[in-house]
Structure formats: C-alpha cells, structure tokens
Write a protein that holds these residues in place. Structure first.
Motif, short mmCIF file in Angstrom:
data_model
loop_
_atom_site.label_atom_id
_atom_site.label_comp_id
_atom_site.label_asym_id
_atom_site.label_seq_id
_atom_site.Cartn_x
_atom_site.Cartn_y
_atom_site.Cartn_z
N LYS B 14 0.82 -1.22 -0.15
CA LYS B 14 -0.11 0.03 -0.06
C LYS B 14 1.03 1.33 -0.20
CE LYS B 14 -4.60 -0.79 1.83
NZ LYS B 14 -4.77 -1.95 2.65
N GLU B 17 0.72 3.33 3.16
CA GLU B 17 1.57 2.97 4.23
C GLU B 17 3.07 3.05 4.00
OE1 GLU B 17 0.88 1.49 7.41
OE2 GLU B 17 -1.34 1.79 6.95
N ASP B 58 5.14 -6.66 5.91
CA ASP B 58 3.71 -6.71 6.21
C ASP B 58 3.65 -8.51 6.30
OD1 ASP B 58 1.05 -6.70 6.64
OD2 ASP B 58 0.71 -5.02 5.21
N ASN B 60 0.27 -9.68 5.49
CA ASN B 60 -0.92 -9.85 4.94
C ASN B 60 -0.38 -9.57 3.26
OD1 ASN B 60 -2.16 -9.03 7.58
ND2 ASN B 60 -3.65 -10.30 6.36
N THR B 88 2.49 -5.25 10.76
CA THR B 88 1.08 -5.59 10.07
C THR B 88 0.02 -4.88 10.97
OG1 THR B 88 0.09 -7.57 9.26
CG2 THR B 88 0.91 -7.86 11.39
N THR B 89 -1.16 -5.14 10.17
CA THR B 89 -2.29 -4.54 10.71
C THR B 89 -3.09 -5.13 12.02
OG1 THR B 89 -2.73 -3.89 8.58
CG2 THR B 89 -4.25 -3.25 10.16
N SER B 90 -3.08 -6.56 11.92
CA SER B 90 -3.97 -7.53 12.89
C SER B 90 -2.83 -8.74 13.14
CB SER B 90 -5.05 -8.14 12.25
OG SER B 90 -4.78 -8.84 11.15
N LYS B 110 0.66 -2.16 13.29
CA LYS B 110 0.50 -0.98 12.82
C LYS B 110 -0.50 0.18 13.63
CE LYS B 110 1.47 -1.94 8.17
NZ LYS B 110 0.63 -2.27 6.81
#
Lengths: 569, 134
Positions: B14, B17, B58, B60, B88-90, B110
């Motif tokens: 992204k 990001e 990341d 994902n 990463t996000t999750s 993140k």
C-alpha cells in the motif's frame, strides 16, 4: 525193659491220646451247638426282616408317588397301583394292557428292553408314552426283573415317573437361555430374528416359523425371518408377504396385542395361506412399551398341535426379544446419532476454523483502510493546520475518535470470534500475579482504588483468556465509575469444584431489565469511548469455556457486582 | 549519538503505508536507505542482487503469503541471518507464534494513532541502528 513194660507204656499213650481226642470232640460239638444257635437266631431275624420287607413293599406298592406296575415278560401288565391307573387311564379289571402298546411309536424301546432282561434292571430311561386318552407324555422309567426261587426271570416291576411338565419346563428354559445367549449384544435385528425363528421352530418341532416386524409407516407387517420351506438358499425369504395390520391371524394379533392358538385353521376365515396349508397355528405378539413391534408365528400341519406350554414359552421368548429388539433399535439410533454428532463436530470444527481465519482476514481488511484514513486525515490536518477553524479541528478530533471506536470494534469482534480456538495448551495461571500486572498496565484514574480482598488462586487454563476476562470486567468498572472516590473490589471464594469470583464497583449501576441483554453481543448500555459493546459477550464466552456461570447484582447509582464461577480442573 | 546508516528492505503493497512509514521516521536518522518491494517475490529477487541490514515486512500478502515468504527467507542460507520485523495490521496468537518459530526479530502492529505509530517505528529504527551488521 520188659515186654510188659513196653505194652503198659503203649497203653498209657493210647489212653492219653483218647483223652485228648475226647476233649477236642467235646470242644467242637460245643462250637457246633453255638453256631446252630446263632444260625437259628439269624434265621429268625431274617424271617422277620423278609416279613418286614414284604409288608414294606406292599406299602410302597400302594403308597408310592410314582406309577408302579408289574408286568410279565411279554409286557402284559399284571398289576398296577392307583397312580398307574389314573396316569395311563386303563383299568385292568376291564381290559388287558400290553406295555408295548403304550410306548410312543417313534421311540424304539427294543434295545432298552433287551438291556433290562440282560442286566436285570434299567435306570432312568426317558421315553414317551400314550395314555388311553391319546395324550403323549414324557416318562422316566426305572425297572427290574423279578425272579422266582429257582432264580428264573418271572416278571418285571416298573416305576414310571411323569416328567412331561418338568421336561417342558427344562426345554422351555433351555430355548429361552439359548435365545438369550445368542441374541444378547446382537445389534442386528434381522440377524436376531433369524436366530429366533430357527430356535422356535426347533423347539416347537415344526418346520414353519416366521418373524414379522411392524412397519409403522406403511402400517403393515414385514416378514423379516423365517424357518422352513420359506427360506431360499441365500437365506432370503421366498414369496415374502407384507401383511396389513389387522389382516389374517398375524395381522389380528399385531392389531390386538393378544396371542392366538388356532386349533384348526381350516375353520378360521382369517387364515392366510402362505406356501402350504397347515392346520395348527400359534401367534404371539412382541410387545415393547405397550406397542406391538413384531409377531412370532408358527404353524404345524397337524390339527390341535400347539399347547398352553408352547404359548408360555413363546410369550417368554417374545418378552426377551422385545427387550433385545428395543435395545438394538436404541443402539442403532444411538450409533446413528453418535455418527451425526461426530460429523457435526467435525463440520463445526472446520467452520469454526474457517470463521476464525475469515474473521482474521476481515479484521485485517477492515483495519487497513482505517489506518490509511487515519494517516491521510492527519496529514491533511497537519499540512493545512492554519487553514482550519475551531469547528473543523473539532471535526478532526471526532473523526479520530470514530476511527478509534471502529478499530476497537474490529479488534473485539476478532477476539470474540477467536475465543473458541485453542491456540496453546492449558497451563497453570497465577491469577494473583496476572491481575496485579493487569492493574499496573491499565490506566486507572487516581480517584479510583482497586482492592483485592483475598489472594487469588492459581488455576489451569489459557492465560490470554483470563487476561481478557479480567481486563474487560475491571475496565468496565473503571469506565462506569462516577463517584468522587471510586472503589473496585475483587474477591474470590473457594468452593469444592469451582471458584466464585466477584468484581464490585460503586459506579452508575445497571437497570434490572438489562441484566440479561448486556451479555449479548453488540449490546452496550452506554457506548463510551473505546467501547464496542462486545466486552461482556467476550467475558461470558470465556466463563462458559471454563464451565462457569456469570451473573450480577446492581443498584442504580450504588454500583454493580459481577459474579462468575470457574470450574476447577 | 550517531546512528548507523541502516539499509532496510520494506515489503508493503500500500502506497499510503509507505508514505506513512517514511513520514514517521524521525529526522535523527539521516542516512537510512529504504528499498521497496511490493510483494514477496519482488523482495526475493531484490535480495538476490543486494543484501540489506533488516527487513520490515507486512504479513498480509498473497502468493507467497506472509508465512510462506518468511519460510523461504529463513530456509535460504544466504538470507536467514537477516533480522526480520513484522509490521502488520492485525494479529492472532497462531500467527505470532508461527512467526517467532520461524525466527523473526519483532512483531509490531501498525497503530491506528499516528503518534503511537511514530513511536513504534522510531524505537525500532533506534534499536537496530545500535546493532552491528556484517
């Protein structure tokens, strides 16, 4: 020595010898006399004994509990006791009876008769006889040959015991035992039915026995097993009949639940001709829990063949079969249910796993754009900070808050969805340490004090789950505190098989009509900052994972106490 | 204090990001170098020609997915020594465990709040700048 001297000496010797001989003779004759006396006594005794025996024998003859008769060597009965008369139904005054005519034609007695004559006796010989009234009876015979003084065989005395009932009882018991043994643990009712049909046919000495099963859907009877001409080589039933309930003798028995003994089927309009006309029929229902579930049916070509004893036995068998059928059916149901359960569990496990992965992906895909929005808005704000007025800046703050709430919501949904997943093995968790650490990490406003009354136990489980559990409850207590001095009290009580925890606050309280709904997902009474409304759902799910209960007591403006139990492992 | 010049491989698809990371890095790090890869395959081909000090990635991604990508890095004798930081996000416990098993050096989420995110990124860079590299 002179001659005279010699003669005198010889004479002396002779005299002496005679004296000795006389003495011996005297002694012997005394002995003889004594023996004779003794013999006389014994003789007398014997005579007495014989008389006694004779009278005893006479008594036996008259009072013996068995049929007793004396016959000549050709089998003609000479004399019989009263029991014999009534048992055989003959009276010697009016007729001559030959034993050979009494013997059931299929039972050959020639060999045993020869044995009797040869050995002089025969013990416990079982055979069948026919009485005058044409009844067939099973008897046990004991017989011995009587001799005259010249030791010549003269006559035969015979004791006859009626063992018909005893034998039937034993046979009945045997067959019930046999059936019980062979069907015990048998799960296949068809297999069971085959066993029963052949055992019953054997027992009834007939070549036709059919087992029917009630089919409740079609309201009819299905032949599930048969013995005799109806079996094909591969044990299929030839010309299988499906009988509507109520039709025929079998259908009638199934309908009424009452047995039938048909003495002459040619006189019974209900009789359904199967493969061959047979004149006697016995039909017994198999009843389980008051319902006819099957029928045992047997036929015999002779008229009036089936007896009350047969019925008793068949009813016993039917009872046994009912019990076993029922448990076989139950077992079948249970196995089916068990399999369904296992399948369902597997499916559930799979969909659970899928759900978690799904939740994980969704969570990521939802959170990513949130981050982008957050970043982008913050850049817009910082790049143009001088261009925005107060209201716009407030809007930026609200936007941030909304994004945060949304982020918490996504995190909590993921947590809730992941609770069922067993990530790590259960370990012992020291709750005392865990909660003290938790309190250190949590943001606790200065006006709120948290007290732990008793030392919290070490329990077995997943550390993360206990963290989530207490974090949510303590977090709520802090969040809904509205007093100048907030007090949160944590306590535990040790019961036999579980711990009961309590977390008490003096906050805003919860209305009673919300006591249940607060545990439901997405139900939050006061959605504040960072509140997704999932917290208590997570708590409840964790408690139920550890086989506990959760409930609360609360008074508006006084405060709330949450109680929950955790089962000891 | 003078920080080492870090050579970082960033794997992030992204654009926002990437900008966020670049913006977040404090002025104190003057001479860091970020090489960008959009996915695992791109990263692997970059690593063939030039090695880096740390990898920030990341988790994902698809084909190879995050775990597969980590596995191939850690099974490559030439690359397995490079510290890898997940950004990463999750998270879920299973992923975190698997990543550490594969030998990662850090797992960062993140943060939504830009301020929090900045703290995380700069702490990481500060830490790794103090380390020695071959």
């Amino acid at each position: 020595m002179t001659e005279k001297e010699i003669l005198q000496r010889a004479l002396e010797r002779q005299k002496k010898a005679r004296r000795i001989a006389e003495q011996i003779l005297e002694h012997k004759s005394l002995e003889l006399y004594n023996t004779a006396q003794e013999l006389k006594k014994v003789n007398h005794k014997l005579k007495h004994l014989v008389e006694e025996k004779n009278s005893q024998l006479k008594g036996v003859f008259e009072t013996i509990n068995d049929a007793y008769f004396v016959m000549d060597l050709d089998g003609v009965i000479l004399k019989m006791n009263d029991l014999s008369k009534s048992f055989f139904g003959y009276n010697l005054k009016h007729e001559t009876v030959n034993v050979l005519n009494l013997i059931y034609k299929e039972d050959s007695v020639i060999k045993s008769y020869a044995e009797l004559v040869d050995k002089g006796h025969i013990y416990d010989y079982n055979t069948r006889i026919i009485t005058k009234s044409k009844e067939v009876k099973w008897v046990r015979i004991n017989a011995s040959v009587m001799h005259d003084t010249a030791n010549k065989a003269k006559a035969i005395q015979v004791v006859v015991r009626d063992i018909t009932v005893q034998r039937e009882k034993k046979i009945s018991l045997d067959i019930i035992n046999n059936i019980a043994k062979s069907i015990l643990g048998q799960e296949n009712i068809y297999e069971m039915a085959w066993l029963i049909s052949s055992e019953v046919a054997n027992y009834l000495e007939t070549n036709d026995c059919v087992i029917y099963l009630v089919d409740n859907e079609t309201h009819s009877l299905e032949q599930i097993a048969a013995y005799g001409a109806k079996i094909s080589k591969d044990r299929g039933i030839i010309n299988k009949i499906n009988l509507p309930i109520g039709k025929g003798i079998v259908g009638n028995v199934a309908k009424t639940g009452k047995y039938q003994i048909i003495k002459d089927t040619s006189n019974d309009k209900r009789y359904v001709l199967d493969n061959e006309l047979r004149l006697s029929e016995i039909t017994v229902p198999i009843i389980s829990e008051g319902k006819v579930i099957g029928v045992i049916d047997a036929e015999h070509k002779e008229k009036n063949y089936f007896k009350k004893e047969h019925l008793t036995t068949l009813e016993n068998i039917a009872y046994l079969v009912a019990v076993q059928f029922k448990s076989a059916l139950n077992l079948r149901e249970r196995k089916k249910a068990e399999k369904e359960n296992t399948d369902l569990l597997k499916k559930l496990e799979r969909s659970n796993q899928e759900l978690q992965e799904y939740a994980h992906i969704v969570s990521h895909d939802l959170k990513s754009p949130l981050r982008s929005i957050a970043a982008l808005t913050s850049w817009i704000k910082t790049d143009n900070i001088t261009a925005f007025d107060e209201a716009s800046l407030q809007n930026f703050k609200d936007l941030d808050l909304t994004l945060e709430t949304m982020d918490t919501l996504i995190t909590d949904i993921l947590t809730y969805a992941s609770l069922d997943a067993k990530v790590s093995e259960d370990k012992s968790v020291d709750l005392d340490t865990l909660i003290r650490n938790l309190i250190n990490v949590l943001y606790v406003p200065e006006n709120i004090s948290i007290n732990i009354l008793n030392k919290l136990p070490v329990i077995i489980g997943d550390k993360t789950k206990f963290q989530q559990l207490f974090l949510n409850l303590i977090g709520n207590a802090i969040k809904f505190s509205n007093k100048e001095k907030g007090v949160i009290t944590i306590d535990v009580k040790d019961y036999n098989s579980f711990y009961k925890f309590s977390i008490k606050d003096n906050g805003i309280g919860i209305q009673k009509n919300h006591f249940n709904s607060i545990f439901k997902i997405f139900q939050s009474l006061k959605k504040g900052k960072n509140s997704s409304g999932i917290g208590l759902s997570i708590v409840k799910k964790i408690v139920s994972i550890y086989k506990g209960e959760i409930w609360l007591e609360s008074k508006i403006e006084k405060g709330t106490t949450f109680y929950f139990t955790i089962k000891k492992l | 204090m003078l920080f080492k010049t870090l050579k970082i491989l960033l794997i992030e698809e992204k654009g926002v990001e990437v900008v966020r990371l670049n913006k977040a890095i404090s002025k104190e790090f003057k001479d860091y170098k970020i090489i960008l890869a959009k996915n695992g395959n791109e990263a692997l081909s970059i690593l063939k020609s030039s090695l880096v000090d740390i990898i920030i990635t990341d988790l994902n991604m698809s084909d190879p997915d995050g775990i597969e990508f980590l596995s191939s890095l850690k099974s490559n004798l030439k690359l397995k020594h490079i510290p890898i930081i997940i950004l990463t996000t999750s998270k879920n416990d299973k992923d975190i465990k698997n990543c550490y098993k594969l030998g990662i050096s850090g797992y960062l989420l993140k943060s939504l709040k830009y301020e929090d995110y900045k703290i995380k990124i700069n702490t990481i860079l500060r830490y790794w700048s103090l380390n020695e590299f071959i």
